[in-house]
Every structure is written in C-alpha cells, then in structure tokens.
Design an enzyme around this catalytic site. Structure first.
Site, PDB file in Angstrom:
ATOM      1  N   ASP A 121       0.842  -1.205   0.000  1.00  0.00           N
ATOM      2  CA  ASP A 121       0.000   0.000   0.000  1.00  0.00           C
ATOM      3  C   ASP A 121       0.871   1.246   0.000  1.00  0.00           C
ATOM      4  O   ASP A 121       1.572   1.517   0.975  1.00  0.00           O
ATOM      5  CB  ASP A 121      -0.920  -0.001   1.216  1.00  0.00           C
ATOM      6  CG  ASP A 121      -1.898   1.172   1.218  1.00  0.00           C
ATOM      7  OD1 ASP A 121      -2.104   1.762   0.145  1.00  0.00           O
ATOM      8  OD2 ASP A 121      -2.437   1.493   2.287  1.00  0.00           O
ATOM      9  N   ASP A 335      -1.597   6.303  -6.660  1.00  0.00           N
ATOM     10  CA  ASP A 335      -1.967   5.313  -5.648  1.00  0.00           C
ATOM     11  C   ASP A 335      -2.030   3.926  -6.280  1.00  0.00           C
ATOM     12  O   ASP A 335      -2.772   3.709  -7.241  1.00  0.00           O
ATOM     13  CB  ASP A 335      -3.318   5.690  -5.042  1.00  0.00           C
ATOM     14  CG  ASP A 335      -3.745   4.751  -3.925  1.00  0.00           C
ATOM     15  OD1 ASP A 335      -2.863   4.306  -3.166  1.00  0.00           O
ATOM     16  OD2 ASP A 335      -4.943   4.461  -3.821  1.00  0.00           O
TER      17      ASP A 335
END
Length: 457
Positions: A121, A335
């Site tokens: 992440d 992201d």
C-alpha cells in the site's frame, strides 16, 4: 487517433530490458546487508507482486469492476480524510488511513523466517501482521505469526521515535501499544515491535534486521482478508521506505487482464539514474516530473498535474482544479491501491464530453459496466481507433497507451473509459500505470514513468 486493440500490449525495447536486468544483478549481497547507525544502507531487493485476483478466471472488464468495488470505500475515505483534516476534525479519536489494496507481496518475518503474504500500500505507512495471541483475527491462508517462536522479536519502548510517530498509541508495561484504523472500518491493534524481515526469493533473498512493525493482536473488519497484513510504502516515518533509509523504490505492474506477476524494486535496485540517462538519449518516452508534499497528508505521493489532452484537444480545465491547495485539499495523488483514475468532477465532465464528441460510436447508457462512460461496439470488432489521452504534468507529458484507459468487452459489445469522477482530490490509479516502470525518487522529489513490458522483467 490511436489504435485500441483487444489484444494489444505495451512494447519496449530489448535494450531497456537488458539495462534493467543488468542493473538488477549488479548489487552484491554484501552491500545489500550493510548497516549505518543501526539502519540499513544500500539495501536493494526485488519482490514479486500478485494482483489480488491473480489466477482467477475473470475478463479484463470483470477485474476492473471488482477493483472498483474494492476501491469505493478507499476513494471515499481518501477524500474524507483530506476534508476532515482541513476542518480540524481528523484527530478527534484516531487517525484513519485508506485501507485495502490491490497487490500482494510475499515476505518472511522472524528468525527462523516464516512466510506471509501482505498487501502493498503506497497510501499508508504502518507495516503490520497478525500475531498470537489473537483476541480477534481475520482468516488468513498462513499460520498467524507467533513472536515467542522468533529469536529476533523485540518490543519497542514508548519513548522510541517510531512509537512517537504513531497516530494513536498508549504505553503498557513499558511497551508501545498501537491502534491503526482504515477507511473501510477495518483496524489493527497490538504491540509495536522490531523484527527481521526477509524479502525476495531463492538466491536473491535479503534479510533486514530491526524493522519496526505492528504485531496485531486485535484485527477487525474484512479489508485485509486477502493477505496476512500490510506493507506501508507511504512517505511517513513508519513506512518500509523510510525505515530502509533508501529514498528510492519502483514497481512495474503487468496488464490487469494478464496472468503474469508484477515486480517491486526497493532501495539500490530501484536506482535507475544510469538507466534513465541512457534511455533519455534513445527514447522520448521516459517521463519525469516533480512530486509534491502535503503537510496535512504526509503519507501520500502528490503529482504535479497541469492539464489533460484528449485527441488533439487540450481541454480548457482550470489549472487550479488539480492544484494542491494551502489548506491541504485538492491535488492528485498516485496510488497503487486504487484501480482506475478518478478526476475531480468538473475535470472529468470535460474529459467525458471530449470523448463523446470524438468517438464515432453510439453511447451505451445501460450502466451494465459500472463505469461512467461506455460506447456500443459493432459486432465482430477486434480493434478501434480511439482518441489519444495525455496527462500534462509539470515539464512532462505522459501519453498513455490505449489499453491503459480504454476497456473493451466483446461479449458485452461495449468499450468504456477506465476513469471516474471524484469530489475534491483526484487519484491516478493502477490501470493507468500498467506496463510502466514507476520510479519514486524521494531524494530528488521526482517520479518517473518508463514504458516497460512488465511481465518480461
């Protein structure tokens, strides 16, 4: 116009692949294990990444749809986090982080090492896994980590820098207790400790001592049941990137409809200065632009986007739409955990209008694809001309290959734009990043995109 093919892929020169391969093998195991003041220095390793839907029999559109469903709470939370921070309500109880992710990486924890699969992440910082004794733990495919069985496990004191960096912590028995909450209402709570983490496989294994991580004894929600925890690669002090004391990392994501694995390169193996300089003289496709920082959202990697072109039209989007405002709102982040790109609503409407006017196809308004803009394809179609799509970053233009923004499904007879609208902050998703080496250089505060056939690395 550019050609969209149902079977197209991004091409890359063998020269570039050879350079990457040579560079990846040039770092000795001795330098990778060097230590400076107790922190790893010149550490480099390669990790295989698997999409959470890897090995499952889904079409490309079905994978996009599943990713969008997983990303919904993440996108909402990303925007809500920034808004709440601006209103001064963000830290009332506990800081909330995006949660979820789309790619899994294999790691080993402890001595002797035990294998686990964790979510990668780039939107959060904490490294953590589930630990015994578990008061509340979600199901995972591997045994839960038992710190009592590792000779290198050590609790972190309450006065340590890592403990102080936690958004929410308490002190118990002189040990640092943490709570980390995510946007889908999942959370992990437990002991902050250090351990030896091992990355890579076979002869390329690299063991790194004293990595700070959360040993979660109370883990709630279903946001992480694809893996056994999470590896935070954000910009904060708790992330793996910061703890390695190596300001560079890169990843190369394969096509979302493929069966091949992706790649993460950390530290010295992501040092592509020589590759970039050589490629710049050979090709105009390497795109390097500056990264921005948001003091109120220190984990995120903000891009410096100035405009968008569709076809030959430079859209009349107000430049301020993508600007990072002084109060921390707005801007666009890159992201890995969000599937498609989400553009601020007014900007997306202009993109949608431009595609609608330039595509010689009727609109599909059935909503069956779950995307905002779809067209009907003639029966038997295998390829179509579609408008070019260019992101105009500061001092750099990223011309996306058609498969990075158009998704076709011949069975359904539709062709869709793989983007959506958001409120406030924009997000550059992983579909738009596929088949590119994405190089983060935090020393220079830049990010580079190198067209690469990622499944050939």
């Amino acid at each position: 116009m550019t050609l969209y093919s149902m079977h197209s892929w991004t091409k890359v020169t063998l020269f570039l692949l050879a350079l990457l391969s040579i560079f990846a093998r040039s770092v000795s195991s001795t330098s990778r294990r060097a230590l400076v003041q107790g922190k790893p220095s010149e550490i480099g390793f390669r990790v295989t990444l698997k999409h959470v839907d890897h090995g499952m029999n889904y079409t490309k559109l079905e994978r996009i749809q599943r990713g969008i469903n997983r990303s919904k709470s993440r996108v909402q939370r990303l925007n809500a986090m920034v808004l709440a921070s601006n209103l001064g309500t963000y830290d009332v109880e506990s800081k909330i982080h995006p949660g979820n992710g789309e790619f899994l990486m294999n790691i080993a924890i402890g001595t002797p090492p035990k294998l686990y699969s964790a979510i990668m992440d780039t939107g959060s910082d904490l490294v953590w896994t589930q630990c015994k004794p578990c008061e509340e733990c979600f199901d995972q495919s591997t045994p839960i980590f038992d710190p009592s069985q590792s000779s290198t496990f050590s609790k972190i004191s309450c006065s340590s820098d890592l403990c102080q960096a936690l958004p929410t912590s308490t002190c118990q028995d002189n040990g640092c207790q943490y709570l980390y909450t995510y946007g889908d209402y999942s959370s992990t709570q437990g002991i902050l400790a250090t351990e030896t983490f091992t990355f890579g496989s076979d002869s390329d294994k690299v063991s790194v001592p004293t990595i700070g991580f959360g040993c979660g004894e109370d883990n709630e929600g279903n946001g992480f049941d694809q893996g056994a925890g999470l590896i935070g690669l954000g910009r904060g002090p708790l992330s793996l990137v910061s703890q390695l004391n190596e300001p560079k990392f890169s990843y190369c994501l394969t096509s979302i409809d493929g069966s091949k694995t992706s790649t993460l390169l950390m530290g010295s193996l992501a040092n592509t200065n020589s590759t970039l300089s050589t490629t710049n003289s050979k090709s105009s496709k390497v795109v390097t632009t500056s990264l921005l920082k948001n003091p109120s959202q220190s984990s995120f990697y903000y891009l410096n986007l100035e405009g968008i072109s569709v076809g030959k039209t430079h859209l009349p989007i107000n430049k301020d739409i993508f600007s990072l405002n002084d109060d921390g709102t707005g801007g666009i982040i890159i992201d890995s955990g969000t599937t498609i790109t989400y553009l601020e609503k007014s900007a997306f409407e202009q993109v949608k209008k431009a595609f609608t006017s330039q595509m010689n196809l009727p609109l599909d308004d059935s909503g069956s694809a779950g995307l905002d803009l779809c067209f009907k394809m003639p029966k038997g179609t295998t390829s179509l001309e579609v408008p070019k799509f260019v992101f105009h970053f500061k001092e750099a233009d990223l011309d996306l290959p058609s498969e990075n923004y158009m998704i076709g499904d011949t069975n359904m007879g539709i062709l869709c734009l793989a983007m959506g609208k958001s409120s406030g902050m924009s997000i550059f998703g992983n579909v738009q990043q596929q088949n590119m080496m994405v190089v983060h250089d935090l020393a220079k505060e830049t990010i580079s995109f190198i067209p690469t056939q990622c499944d050939a690395l």
